[in-house]
Design an enzyme around this catalytic site. Structure first.
Site, short mmCIF file in Angstrom:
data_model
loop_
_atom_site.label_atom_id
_atom_site.label_comp_id
_atom_site.label_asym_id
_atom_site.label_seq_id
_atom_site.Cartn_x
_atom_site.Cartn_y
_atom_site.Cartn_z
N TRP A 1 3.92 -15.06 -6.73
CA TRP A 1 3.66 -14.81 -5.30
C TRP A 1 4.90 -14.34 -4.55
O TRP A 1 4.81 -13.95 -3.39
CB TRP A 1 3.11 -16.09 -4.65
N GLY B 1 2.56 -9.51 -9.76
CA GLY B 1 3.15 -9.77 -8.44
C GLY B 1 2.13 -9.55 -7.35
O GLY B 1 1.25 -10.39 -7.10
N GLY B 2 2.21 -8.40 -6.68
CA GLY B 2 1.39 -8.10 -5.50
C GLY B 2 -0.09 -8.43 -5.68
O GLY B 2 -0.71 -9.03 -4.80
N GLU C 1 14.50 -9.40 -9.25
CA GLU C 1 14.86 -9.61 -7.84
C GLU C 1 15.91 -10.70 -7.70
O GLU C 1 16.75 -10.65 -6.80
CB GLU C 1 13.58 -9.91 -7.03
N GLY D 1 6.30 -3.33 -8.13
CA GLY D 1 5.93 -3.06 -6.73
C GLY D 1 5.86 -1.59 -6.37
O GLY D 1 5.80 -1.23 -5.19
#
Ligand code: PGA
Length: 235
Positions: free
Chosen positions: A9, A218-219, A94, A165
């Site tokens: 998330w 992810g997204g 990240e 992303g």
């Protein structure tokens, strides 16, 4: 190997979002894979409570290498475990970029996670420039050599940084080649995930590639409906 469908998330989500997501995920029986959601630390205990008996496990997105001490703002692997987590993502690109984490940092965190009884999910992957230069295989080999302790018992997620992303993914052939390369280096026991712009419409093709044993999403994991659709494609 049994597939693992894991959601990351990142820095998204409130308790209200968690409740809505769990409702969507619980709406119908899930395919029989390993399911995992890794929310921000503030929601780990909440998810663990909401997901009890659902078959969906909860994980953290990072932990500190130390068991405790004067580390303002950090959390330990044992704290995640205490909050209900059974896994933790480590060395996400990240974290490596935003927090200057090196392979050595990740190595120490992986050891801490294993010592606390958490399943580490270690991320590796090349930049666009490294792939263009033909260095992708060498980069992931170096990251794994530096990040994984001897006798590593966990999961590796191959996540090309340029695919995270962005809506871009490597070709299925490229995914197959690098997963085969990772498999050769790690041996038969380690589960290898693909991550980077996995969506409901490309998940079936990606998950059908040999040596892809699930995904780190992810997204698209923020929507219960999309996450469920991605997971259902893992057959
Ligand atoms: P994405 O992120 O699915 O949004 O590309 C994947 C990840 O960073 O784990």
């Amino acid at each position: 190997m049994r597939k693992l469908v894991a959601g990351n998330w990142k820095m998204h989500g409130t308790r209200r979002d968690a409740a809505a997501w769990v409702e969507a995920m619980r709406a119908a029986p899930l395919p029989d894979y390993d399911w995992l959601v890794c929310p921000p630390a503030t929601l780990v205990a909440e998810f663990a409570r909401l997901l009890e008996g659902s078959g969906i496990a909860v994980g953290g997105q990072d932990c500190h290498a130390a068991a405790g001490g004067a580390h303002t703002g950090d959390i330990s692997a044992a704290m995640l475990r205490d909050a209900g987590a059974t896994a933790v993502i480590l060395g996400h690109s990240e974290r490596r970029t935003n927090h200057g984490e090196t392979d050595g940092t990740v190595h120490a965190k992986v050891s801490a996670a294993l010592a606390a009884g958490l399943l580490p999910i270690v991320c590796v992957g090349e930049t666009a420039a490294e792939r263009r230069a033909g260095h992708a295989h060498e980069v992931v080999a170096r990251q794994m050599a530096g990040s994984l302790p001897d006798g590593f018992a966990g999961v590796v997620a191959y996540e090309p940084i340029w695919a995270i992303g962005t809506g871009m993914t490597p070709t299925l052939q490229e995914v197959g080649e690098i997963h085969t390369h990772i498999r050769r280096l790690l041996g038969p026991e380690i589960r290898i995930l693909y991550g980077g712009s996995v969506k409901p419409d490309n998940a079936a093709a990606l998950f059908a590639v040999p040596e892809v044993e699930g995904g780190l999403i992810g997204g698209a994991s923020l929507s219960g409906a999309d996450f469920r659709a991605i997971g259902s494609a893992a057959r």
